[in-house]
Design a protein around this motif. Sequence first.
Motif, PDB file in Angstrom:
ATOM      1  N   HIS A 105    -102.171  44.551 -18.465  1.00 62.22           N
ATOM      2  CA  HIS A 105    -103.542  44.269 -18.917  1.00 62.22           C
ATOM      3  C   HIS A 105    -103.577  43.667 -20.316  1.00 62.22           C
ATOM      4  O   HIS A 105    -104.540  42.978 -20.665  1.00 62.22           O
ATOM      5  N   ALA A 106    -102.559  43.934 -21.118  1.00 63.07           N
ATOM      6  CA  ALA A 106    -102.501  43.339 -22.459  1.00 63.07           C
ATOM      7  C   ALA A 106    -101.069  43.363 -22.965  1.00 63.07           C
ATOM      8  O   ALA A 106    -100.347  44.346 -22.772  1.00 63.07           O
ATOM      9  N   VAL A 107    -100.672  42.262 -23.589  1.00 62.38           N
ATOM     10  CA  VAL A 107     -99.370  42.169 -24.249  1.00 62.38           C
ATOM     11  C   VAL A 107     -99.623  42.285 -25.748  1.00 62.38           C
ATOM     12  O   VAL A 107    -100.297  41.432 -26.337  1.00 62.38           O
ATOM     13  N   LEU A 108     -99.108  43.341 -26.350  1.00 64.37           N
ATOM     14  CA  LEU A 108     -99.319  43.570 -27.782  1.00 64.37           C
ATOM     15  C   LEU A 108     -98.121  43.036 -28.552  1.00 64.37           C
ATOM     16  O   LEU A 108     -97.027  43.609 -28.502  1.00 64.37           O
ATOM     17  N   VAL A 109     -98.313  41.908 -29.222  1.00 65.25           N
ATOM     18  CA  VAL A 109     -97.255  41.311 -30.043  1.00 65.25           C
ATOM     19  C   VAL A 109     -97.327  41.966 -31.414  1.00 65.25           C
ATOM     20  O   VAL A 109     -98.289  41.760 -32.162  1.00 65.25           O
ATOM     21  N   VAL A 110     -96.317  42.756 -31.742  1.00 66.80           N
ATOM     22  CA  VAL A 110     -96.339  43.542 -32.974  1.00 66.80           C
ATOM     23  C   VAL A 110     -95.619  42.788 -34.093  1.00 66.80           C
ATOM     24  O   VAL A 110     -94.421  42.503 -33.990  1.00 66.80           O
ATOM     25  N   LEU A 111     -96.373  42.465 -35.145  1.00 63.82           N
ATOM     26  CA  LEU A 111     -95.834  41.819 -36.332  1.00 63.82           C
ATOM     27  C   LEU A 111     -96.074  42.747 -37.519  1.00 63.82           C
ATOM     28  O   LEU A 111     -96.903  43.640 -37.458  1.00 63.82           O
ATOM     29  N   SER A 112     -95.346  42.530 -38.591  1.00 67.15           N
ATOM     30  CA  SER A 112     -95.506  43.379 -39.775  1.00 67.15           C
ATOM     31  C   SER A 112     -95.889  42.542 -40.990  1.00 67.15           C
ATOM     32  O   SER A 112     -95.296  41.482 -41.233  1.00 67.15           O
ATOM     33  N   VAL A 113     -96.876  43.032 -41.748  1.00 64.34           N
ATOM     34  CA  VAL A 113     -97.264  42.320 -42.971  1.00 64.34           C
ATOM     35  C   VAL A 113     -96.198  42.511 -44.046  1.00 64.34           C
ATOM     36  O   VAL A 113     -96.228  41.835 -45.084  1.00 64.34           O
ATOM     37  N   ARG A 114     -95.256  43.428 -43.807  1.00 67.95           N
ATOM     38  CA  ARG A 114     -94.177  43.671 -44.784  1.00 67.95           C
ATOM     39  C   ARG A 114     -93.076  42.620 -44.679  1.00 67.95           C
ATOM     40  O   ARG A 114     -92.304  42.431 -45.609  1.00 67.95           O
ATOM     41  N   ASN A 115     -92.985  41.983 -43.514  1.00 71.35           N
ATOM     42  CA  ASN A 115     -91.902  41.027 -43.275  1.00 71.35           C
ATOM     43  C   ASN A 115     -92.459  39.615 -43.102  1.00 71.35           C
ATOM     44  O   ASN A 115     -93.550  39.437 -42.572  1.00 71.35           O
ATOM     45  N   ARG A 116     -91.681  38.643 -43.538  1.00 70.65           N
ATOM     46  CA  ARG A 116     -92.066  37.251 -43.341  1.00 70.65           C
ATOM     47  C   ARG A 116     -91.974  36.901 -41.859  1.00 70.65           C
ATOM     48  O   ARG A 116     -91.081  37.351 -41.154  1.00 70.65           O
ATOM     49  N   GLY A 146     -98.393  47.863 -41.075  1.00 69.57           N
ATOM     50  CA  GLY A 146     -98.267  47.827 -42.531  1.00 69.57           C
ATOM     51  C   GLY A 146     -99.610  47.809 -43.233  1.00 69.57           C
ATOM     52  O   GLY A 146     -99.721  47.343 -44.364  1.00 69.57           O
ATOM     53  N   GLY A 147    -100.635  48.340 -42.541  1.00 71.37           N
ATOM     54  CA  GLY A 147    -101.969  48.369 -43.139  1.00 71.37           C
ATOM     55  C   GLY A 147    -102.016  49.153 -44.432  1.00 71.37           C
ATOM     56  O   GLY A 147    -102.812  48.843 -45.329  1.00 71.37           O
ATOM     57  N   ASP A 148    -101.132  50.148 -44.562  1.00 65.01           N
ATOM     58  CA  ASP A 148    -101.096  50.954 -45.796  1.00 65.01           C
ATOM     59  C   ASP A 148    -100.706  50.108 -47.001  1.00 65.01           C
ATOM     60  O   ASP A 148    -101.213  50.294 -48.101  1.00 65.01           O
ATOM     61  N   GLU A 149     -99.789  49.144 -46.774  1.00 63.24           N
ATOM     62  CA  GLU A 149     -99.347  48.288 -47.881  1.00 63.24           C
ATOM     63  C   GLU A 149    -100.466  47.360 -48.341  1.00 63.24           C
ATOM     64  O   GLU A 149    -100.657  47.158 -49.545  1.00 63.24           O
ATOM     65  N   GLU A 152    -102.864  49.415 -50.357  1.00 61.46           N
ATOM     66  CA  GLU A 152    -102.356  49.703 -51.709  1.00 61.46           C
ATOM     67  C   GLU A 152    -102.560  48.512 -52.640  1.00 61.46           C
ATOM     68  O   GLU A 152    -102.804  48.686 -53.841  1.00 61.46           O
ATOM     69  N   ASN A 153    -102.433  47.310 -52.078  1.00 60.79           N
ATOM     70  CA  ASN A 153    -102.598  46.095 -52.876  1.00 60.79           C
ATOM     71  C   ASN A 153    -104.043  45.601 -52.900  1.00 60.79           C
ATOM     72  O   ASN A 153    -104.316  44.492 -53.379  1.00 60.79           O
ATOM     73  N   GLU A 154    -104.948  46.437 -52.347  1.00 62.51           N
ATOM     74  CA  GLU A 154    -106.370  46.095 -52.284  1.00 62.51           C
ATOM     75  C   GLU A 154    -106.589  44.728 -51.627  1.00 62.51           C
ATOM     76  O   GLU A 154    -107.360  43.894 -52.102  1.00 62.51           O
ATOM     77  N   GLU A 155    -105.884  44.544 -50.517  1.00 62.23           N
ATOM     78  CA  GLU A 155    -105.958  43.278 -49.787  1.00 62.23           C
ATOM     79  C   GLU A 155    -106.393  43.556 -48.354  1.00 62.23           C
ATOM     80  O   GLU A 155    -106.050  44.581 -47.768  1.00 62.23           O
ATOM     81  N   THR A 156    -107.150  42.639 -47.787  1.00 61.06           N
ATOM     82  CA  THR A 156    -107.587  42.763 -46.400  1.00 61.06           C
ATOM     83  C   THR A 156    -106.707  41.901 -45.500  1.00 61.06           C
ATOM     84  O   THR A 156    -105.981  41.019 -45.985  1.00 61.06           O
ATOM     85  N   LEU A 157    -106.793  42.148 -44.195  1.00 65.35           N
ATOM     86  CA  LEU A 157    -106.034  41.321 -43.252  1.00 65.35           C
ATOM     87  C   LEU A 157    -106.547  39.886 -43.291  1.00 65.35           C
ATOM     88  O   LEU A 157    -105.750  38.938 -43.216  1.00 65.35           O
TER      89      LEU A 157
END
Length: 354
Positions: A105-116, A146-149, A152-157
């Motif tokens: 029903h859904a393919v969740l492609v997991v990426l991290s804001v911590r990694n390029r 990596g939403g916590d990071e 911490e940096n007061e940044e939104t997605l």
Amino acid sequence: MGASSIDVERELTPFSGVVRTVVLFGRTGNGKSATGNSILGTKAFKSRRSSAGVTGTCELKRTVTSDGQTINVIDTPGLFDSSVEPEFISKEIARCVDLAKDGIHAVLVVLSVRNRFTKEEEAAILSLQTIFSSKITDYMIVVFTGGDELEENEETLEGYLGGGGCPEPLKNILNLCRNRRVLFDNKTNDKTKKAEQVRELLSLVNMVIAQNGGQPYTHEWFTDLKGLRLSHQKEVESVEGKKKIEISEMKKNMERSYDDKLKRITEMVELKLTQTTTRLQQQLAEEQATRLKAQENAQIAQEKSNDEIRKLKENLESAKRETEELRKNIADKPPPPLLHLPITLPLPLRCAIL
């Protein structure tokens, strides 16, 4: 598995009775298993920070939400890591198809804001399209961990993706997904936050289901395996009156035919992966050749420019020296003597003088 600890109210949809199956794909270290645990509301999958993959094979875990919706979550190893052999990938894709049974029903492609975002991840999306056809993108949702990071940096997605640092390939993938993306903080202990991010994800899953007419993603492999399972079920139901030895032999034959089908799927996946790898290698070689040619042309242009600048400097220095010599010569020469020319007076004036 019993009811999860996720105690949030899910929006009812026309497909609320459907058992949803979601599959997690992504590079090792991006947080697939942790995301799966967040969805399930319990530590069902092994998850820890490691350079090597923690998940060794595809696994399916299930949860039931507070409104009675059943969610199947399939976690996968880092199938598209550069260190993984095509044979292993092929077997795990076949296992994933087997676990999904009635479709995805859904393919969740997991990426991290911590990694390029890497070429490896871009190639993984292309591989998914090659293996399952381009239609698979209709079922894709990007989950950024990596939403916590960011917090911490007061940044939104939105700020993270909208900045100049967002690479073009990632923008292309988000376009393929029609910008279906969600941010996850898998480290938070805030129950409200946990519930909200899962609610947002399941809302996107419902959107995907609705946009695909309530139909999960299926492939001929799903259909073949499902047909084989139904056939075996009918055979099992017709065992009355047969001897134990006959029943045992029948079960062995069923297992053998099912294994053979999985093996053929594995071989087909491996063939597609090989073709994809070859195409990507050719593309990479062409890109490298183009880049080297551009660098060579740039170097030639730079050398030409440097040569022209050098000649110009030499000409300027030469002109400067000539100017200095001319000034010196002028300064060293005495002024020319005054010429004593006879003065001829007008005749009337001469007569007057006399």
